[in-house]
Scaffold this motif. Structure first.
Motif, short mmCIF file in Angstrom:
data_model
loop_
_atom_site.label_atom_id
_atom_site.label_comp_id
_atom_site.label_asym_id
_atom_site.label_seq_id
_atom_site.Cartn_x
_atom_site.Cartn_y
_atom_site.Cartn_z
N SER A 1 0.13 1.98 -4.75
CA SER A 1 -1.14 2.22 -4.06
C SER A 1 -1.17 1.53 -2.70
O SER A 1 -1.65 2.11 -1.71
N ASP B 1 -7.72 1.72 -5.47
CA ASP B 1 -6.79 1.85 -6.61
C ASP B 1 -5.96 0.59 -6.78
O ASP B 1 -5.75 0.10 -7.90
N ALA B 2 -5.47 0.06 -5.66
CA ALA B 2 -4.62 -1.13 -5.71
C ALA B 2 -5.39 -2.31 -6.30
O ALA B 2 -4.86 -3.08 -7.11
N SER C 1 0.91 3.43 -0.26
CA SER C 1 0.19 4.62 0.19
C SER C 1 -0.89 4.25 1.20
O SER C 1 -1.07 4.94 2.21
N HIS D 1 -6.87 4.33 -1.63
CA HIS D 1 -5.67 3.67 -2.17
C HIS D 1 -5.86 2.16 -2.29
O HIS D 1 -5.32 1.54 -3.22
#
Length: 312
Positions: free
Chosen positions: A181, A210-211, A184, A207
């Protein structure tokens, strides 16, 4: 009859070792719970002192929070409001951690209930075996008893090593996803810097969100990994420093949240997460090496037992 009794002792002795391990983990979790409760109290007091209206940010994700800060969602926040938002994000993270620790304590309590009579059972079996050895006046029986004791200890240790390896693999998987993530986010951030527009900004923030989620999962898995390593570390003398493992995710919630819009912040976090993954892999490698040694010891014990039985 003698061999059947030996097998029972091996099993119960494994239960005793597991009980001791769980009791150690329980103490560790309770200490962490005390620390996180103090952190929650501190952050709550810090928020209560602020006169800002931050209710609209409750339950907000990293993506929405950063969007709010940079002015693409709701109205743009000034620097003081950013600080309040950062504190609130830390508070929500601390509360999630508290709940997870409470659940872990409850889980261990249930497991300990199942093992509460293991010491009594072991003493009863041991007394029965001692009587059999005395009745038989057999040096063979005593030697076999010693071998079974060694086998019980080694098998229990192998089980602990395996549990630690599995826990480490879970951490590794979560860190791998966080790295994906962040990589990205870094890619979309580079495009954003050269004029990628709203799409690249939105994708970068998504992202990052998400990370952050994967880092939280990794931190939760890391806590369990650390508990599995407590006894293993002492026995294997691996000299694993767990303080860094348990604190590595702090950088995700330190400083102003607005730092996340800076490309260098993403790069720094990516580098730290990759370093953490390398540390975890190193520990797993040591655990696997120790596992090989213990399995070799088990093989030697079996060969010695077979030789003893054949000589009778």
């Amino acid at each position: 009859m003698f061999q059947e009794l030996n097998e029972q002792i091996v099993k119960v002795k494994g239960d005793i070792r597991r009980k001791q391990k769980l009791e150690s983990q329980l103490t560790d979790y309770k200490n962490e719970l005390h620390e996180i409760e103090a952190t929650i109290s501190q952050l709550s007091n810090q928020l209560n002192k602020e006169q800002k209206d931050v209710k609209k940010l409750e339950g907000v994700s990293i993506t929405n929070l950063i969007s709010t800060i940079i002015g693409t969602k709701y109205e743009k926040l000034d620097q003081e409001e950013q600080e309040v938002a950062a504190v609130q994000l830390k508070l929500e993270e601390a509360r999630k951690t508290e709940q997870e620790i409470v659940e872990s304590i409850e889980e261990i309590d249930k497991k300990l209930q199942l093992l509460r009579y293991s010491n009594t059972a072991y003493n009863q079996l041991l007394k029965k075996k001692e009587e059999m050895i005395k009745d038989n006046h057999s040096s063979y029986s005593e030697h076999l008893y010693q071998l079974d004791e060694r086998e019980a200890d080694t098998k229990a240790y192998v089980t602990e090593l395996n549990e630690a390896i599995v826990a480490g693999n879970h951490v590794e998987n979560a860190l791998d996803q966080a790295i994906d993530s962040l990589q990205s986010a870094k890619g979309w951030g580079t495009w954003d810097m050269v004029g990628g527009g709203m799409l690249s900004s939105a994708m970068k923030l998504s992202h990052i969100d998400d990370a952050t989620s994967h880092i939280h999962i990794a931190q939760t898995k890391m806590r369990r990994f650390q508990k599995e390593l407590v006894d293993v570390n002492e026995t294997a003398s691996m000299d694993v420093d767990m303080s860094g493992l348990l604190k590595f995710a702090d950088f995700f919630f330190d400083g102003f949240i607005v730092d996340w819009v800076v490309q260098g912040r993403i790069q720094d976090s990516l580098a730290q997460t990759q370093e953490q993954l390398s540390n975890v892999k190193g520990i797993i490698t040591k655990l696997n090496e120790q596992m090989k040694k213990e399995n070799h010891t088990l093989s030697r014990i079996k060969m010695e037992r077979d030789k003893l039985i054949a000589s009778v």
